[in-house]
Scaffold this active site. Structure first.
Site, PDB file in Angstrom:
ATOM      1  N   LYS B  80       8.654  16.477  25.716  1.00 36.24           N
ATOM      2  CA  LYS B  80      10.071  16.364  26.099  1.00 36.24           C
ATOM      3  C   LYS B  80      10.359  14.931  26.528  1.00 36.24           C
ATOM      4  CE  LYS B  80      13.472  18.674  29.108  1.00 36.24           C
ATOM      5  NZ  LYS B  80      13.656  19.695  30.167  1.00 36.24           N
ATOM      6  N   SER B 155      17.170  23.158  29.200  1.00 34.12           N
ATOM      7  CA  SER B 155      17.314  21.819  28.653  1.00 34.12           C
ATOM      8  C   SER B 155      16.185  21.413  27.698  1.00 34.12           C
ATOM      9  CB  SER B 155      17.363  20.815  29.802  1.00 34.12           C
ATOM     10  OG  SER B 155      16.128  20.803  30.498  1.00 34.12           O
ATOM     11  N   SER B 179      14.691  25.733  32.404  1.00 32.71           N
ATOM     12  CA  SER B 179      14.754  24.838  31.242  1.00 32.71           C
ATOM     13  C   SER B 179      13.594  24.949  30.258  1.00 32.71           C
ATOM     14  CB  SER B 179      14.869  23.381  31.704  1.00 32.71           C
ATOM     15  OG  SER B 179      16.213  23.082  32.019  1.00 32.71           O
TER      16      SER B 179
END
Lengths: 465, 497
Positions: B80, B155, B179
């Site tokens: 990420k 996210s 997330s």
């Protein structure tokens, strides 16, 4: 009414939340890492050496060190503040409630220093400000007093005493020019016995002289405002050393809302009893205790003891001299007399003594054993300072040993009596005051080396024969 | 499409390298080819580090002896883009950090590399991990591999989409309020948020420091256990990382859940504020069916009450925004990242800050900074931040009480399946409310896993969440793995593979 907020760098090898070094004067931005630069994702890790020093200071100030204290973030924007917040302590500080002399200490807490904005010194300084982050993350303690100080000179005296204490403890280097010790003051005036007035905070008081002058100015200014029917406004003022005035920096309305909240990246700081105990045990003897011990144990006069504990290095030096065999009072006399004179001439301090404690003890021993006289000893001392040689060496090389030998002294006396028939006759007629003159002549003839006690004795015998 | 991945789990890839059946370079080439083929439509990646990955794979092949027994040798991983990678741009999907190249690796990234993993790129996410749809990325949304007109959740949407589309068997994500778990659910894969402190946060761009936790997105629970074995453990660079020893999490996956007690908070599920429409009917159905599967494997279902859980979303958005407003203060244009261009008419310092932050942050980030600044302001701190922390304690206590009677609490991960891109952008509150089942685990610091539990009639994945006691990852992983053995939902591949 004056209260002080003192910020003191802690003498740790590395910063409070990272492993970067803390030495002053390194080229800009060379003692930095992701943590103290506030790079994304970097996290603080507490340096426990800083905690130990802070606790040492808090204990010496008689504070209660709390078992649990909490770091908090203090927010404001400034280019030299890397993270947009300073890690400090807020509602749960490390320690509270002590005193130094008659001034109460409100609290002692740990925090990190910010970087330094460099507004001049560069070719484009008229247009740009540079930032040096070497100082960012250097550990600090903030010491906050109660508003117990009553005058500018009280405040300066307190600050000076606190500085000595911090240096004594090995917590701070006392260097105000380099900014490792800084002071802000809160000032308000009131009629005798009246209610507390509105306070102004004055910043940038980085010497004893500035502190005193700024406070004198500010007290007069506030009295003037009140006498003129005005009201003192709560504000932050900045001392301008060049013009000798304080000027408003920001009003209460413009004051920052620091939005403190507990620092989630650091667990609460827990100091257990065992840790407090070991810090207390390792604490150097404090000035007051040492002064009392010098009086009780060394039988020094109060004045001497007070002078000798002016700094820990001086007191240590004194004790080394005594431990090397010198009598206490003689050691004290030499240190406060000859040694202090040399240090003053050189603009040096006792951390770099011109003569080692052992060497001074050796010199004192020569005097005590009667091998040299007091006045010769001063000459030997100066020679030791200039040459670094030992007192034994100098005495031998310059043939300075005291003359005790009776035949030699009698011969010297005989020469003096023969050379000064007038005073001799006067003495024998009862004007005994000429005795001193004759002693002086004998000493002179021996280049100061004659044993004065023996000279007295033998001269009197010769005159009365 | 390029050659289909014959076997896409960490375990199988690792075994094929160990046995010599395939080289790290071969796996890396195929992976990169799939990324090239699929990612233009998905936009799971911000940055693909093809050359670096191939060089790394070649190193592993060259030094086979040294890497033979490392747990992830040759396994491609996606990271990420809010985790620092030394020498590789790390943007947090923000214009503020569009050009930021960190000089250091996040601890979790460094541990993957030490285990022999090959990083193939950085994945898209909501800006600074603030969002539940990956639409708040400054560089455009990621699409759901099951339906390209839908979001992958967020996210960590790029990481979830990449794993679901078989572009990498492992992606790291971060989970502050769901997330990792919510996008895992919406993309039909396994998402594990470990206990707070289990994985070092060093190098994770902080959103809300007391809630953030790094975890994995994988196809299977077994792979999640392998990944946790590598990334878990104390880190001297993170003072909040836990000293607890790291067990072998794969050893917990026995398949035997007889006697295990699973709590079901039925009152919360029936009356919870799961958005205006509550829990989607198909999601609720899949969840009930999954509970039956646990029961038929020998687990006992127990009704539990979490009386304060309905306040969790409110508490979460107070605590998270407060911390975010602080954590994002460092993005000021002074030392790195975006700085607003010089304005000859207004060159004051304050104006530089204002223009930099106005131009560098997107609307959702600004909204949260403003909320958080307000929450911490003098006069409001007690009413909002302090009160929220008190309720947070009550929520954590609810779970502690429940764990006196049960070994894990089961809930749907998300009240709805993947939603169309654009649908909730204009209604942030609706987006926030959908976090109802995930935020409690963050507020309590508890481990939680989302595992696929079926599909809607329209073919969208549904996720089941299991929340466990602090540091009891073995139990939630064992339960999830046992369920997975019976259902194998993960074997279904999305349309866009």
């Amino acid at each position: 009414m004056i209260g002080l907020e003192i910020h003191a760098h802690l003498l740790t090898a590395s910063k409070i939340f990272c492993g970067c070094g803390t030495s002053f004067g390194a080229p800009p931005n060379t003692c930095v890492c992701p943590v103290c630069l506030g790079l994304p994702g970097a996290l603080p890790v507490l340096n426990h050496a800083a905690v130990d020093l802070a606790i040492r200071a808090a204990l010496a100030l008689g504070c209660t060190v709390h078992e649990t204290s909490v770091f908090a973030r203090k927010h404001y924007f400034y280019p030299d503040l890397a993270k947009g917040y300073q890690i400090s302590q807020y509602d749960c500080p490390l320690a509270t409630g002590g005193a130094l002399a008659a001034t109460r200490i409100h609290r002692v807490h740990l925090e990190e220093d910010a970087g330094k904005s460099l507004h001049d010194g560069f070719p484009d300084s008229d247009r740009k400000t540079y930032v040096d982050f070497n100082r960012s993350g250097v550990p600090l303690i903030e010491i906050v007093t109660e508003p117990d100080l009553r005058s500018a000179s009280d405040a300066a005296g307190f600050f000076s005493r606190l500085r000595s204490m911090l240096v004594w403890l090995g917590v701070n280097d006392g260097n105000m020019e380099e900014g490792s010790l800084r002071c802000d003051a809160n000032v308000s005036v009131r009629r005798a016995g009246g209610a507390l007035g509105t306070k102004a905070e004055i910043k940038n008081l980085n010497s004893f002289r500035f502190l005193q002058k700024a406070l004198e100015y500010e007290i007069e200014r506030q009295i003037g405002v009140l006498k003129g029917g005005g009201r003192v406004t709560q504000e932050t003022r900045l001392w301008d050393a060049a013009s000798g005035v304080t000027a408003s920096m920001r009003s209460k309305e413009e004051a920052h809302d620091y939005r403190y909240f507990p620092e989630p990246d650091l667990p609460p700081l827990v100091v257990d009893a065992a840790r407090l105990g070991s810090i207390r045990a390792a604490m150097p003897e404090l000035p007051e205790a040492r002064r009392a011990r010098f009086i009780a144990q060394h039988a020094l006069p109060e004045y001497d003891a007070g002078q000798l504990v002016e700094s820990r290095a001086l007191a240590d030096y004194y004790e080394h001299v005594v431990r090397a065999g010198a009598p206490a009072k003689a050691a004290s006399n030499w240190i406060m007399g000859e040694l202090a004179r040399v240090l003053k001439d050189r603009g040096a301090d006792i951390t770099a003594p011109p003569v080692s404690a052992a060497a001074l003890a050796g010199l004192i021993a020569l005097v005590e054993q009667g091998r040299i006289s007091g006045s010769i000893a001063k000459h030997v001392f100066d020679t030791m300072v200039a040459s670094g040689r030992t007192s034994d060496d100098i005495v031998q090389a310059e043939d300075l040993a005291q003359i005790d030998d009776e035949p030699r002294l009698v011969a010297l006396i005989g020469d003096v009596l023969a050379a000064h028939p007038g005073p001799v006759a006067q003495y024998r007629e009862g004007k005994t005051a000429t005795f001193g003159f004759l002693v002086g002549q004998v000493m002179r003839a021996s280049a100061g080396k004659a044993n004065p006690t023996r000279v007295n004795e033998l001269l009197r015998r010769a005159l009365e024969a | 499409m390029t050659t289909p991945a014959p076997s896409a789990t960490i375990r199988d890839l690792r075994e094929s390298v160990r046995s010599g059946a395939r080289s790290a370079v071969e796996i890396c080439r195929e992976t990169l080819a799939r990324v090239r083929a699929s990612d233009p439509a998905l936009h799971a990646f911000h940055t693909v580090t093809a050359d670096r990955a191939l060089a790394r794979a070649a190193d592993l092949d060259r030094d086979r002896d040294r890497w033979r027994d490392a747990p992830l040798t040759g396994v491609p991983v996606a990271i990420k883009d809010n985790l620092c990678t030394r020498g590789v741009r790390t943007t947090a999907a923000s214009k503020m950090l569009e050009t930021f190249v960190p000089p250091y690796d996040a601890t979790a990234v460094a541990r993957l590399e030490r285990a022999g993993a090959v990083m193939i790129g950085k994945t898209n996410c909501d800006e600074f991990a603030m969002g539940s749809s990956t639409e708040n990325s400054a560089f455009g949304p990621t699409r759901n591999p099951w339906a390209l007109d839908r979001t992958p959740g967020g996210s960590s949407g790029g990481s979830a989409a990449a794993v679901a589309a078989r572009l990498a068997p492992l992606a790291l994500g971060s989970d502050t309020g769901g997330s990792i778990r919510q996008p895992a659910a919406l993309c039909g894969i396994v998402g594990l948020k470990p206990t707070y402190g289990r994985v070092s946060r060093y190098g994770l761009l902080a959103f809300a420091s007391s809630l953030d936790q790094i975890g994995s997105l994988t196809l299977t629970v077994h792979d999640a256990a392998i990944a946790l074995n590598v990334i878990a453990g104390a880190d001297p660079a993170d003072a909040t990382s836990a000293p607890d020893p790291v067990p072998d999490y794969t050893a917990a996956l026995t398949g035997d859940i007889r006697g295990a007690r699973i709590g079901v908070p039925s009152r919360l599920l029936e009356n919870g504020p799961g958005g205006p429409d509550g829990i989607d009917r198909e999601v609720a159905g899949a969840f009930r069916t999954a509970l039956d599967a646990f029961a038929s494997r020998g687990a006992t279902l127990v009704d539990v009450d979490l009386p304060h859980a309905r306040h969790a979303v409110a508490v979460y958005y107070l605590v998270a925004t407060a911390e975010a407003s602080s954590n994002l203060a460092r993005y000021d244009g002074v030392r790195y990242g975006f700085r607003a261009p010089f304005d000859r008419h207004d060159d004051a310092l304050g104006s530089m800050y204002a223009r930099t932050r106005a131009g560098g942050f997107g609307p959702e980030v600004k909204r949260r900074i403003m909320l958080g600044t307000y929450v911490l302001s003098a006069g409001y701190y007690e009413a909002y931040y302090l009160k929220a922390q008190q309720v947070r304690t009550l929520i954590a206590r609810d779970y502690e009480r429940a764990f006196e009677r049960v070994d894990a609490v089961a809930m749907p991960t998300s009240p709805t399946p993947a939603f169309p891109i654009g649908e909730r952008v204009a209604d942030p509150l609706q987006m926030y409310l959908a976090d109802v089942f995930t935020v409690s685990a963050n507020l309590g610091g508890l481990p939680a896993v989302s595992v696929p539990c079926g599909f809607t009639a329209g073919g969208l994945p549904i996720g089941l969440q299991l929340v466990g006691r602090r540091f009891d990852e073995p139990t939630v992983l064992r339960l999830a793995d046992a369920y997975e053995r019976d259902t194998n939902w993960w074997k279904r591949e999305p349309a866009h593979v």
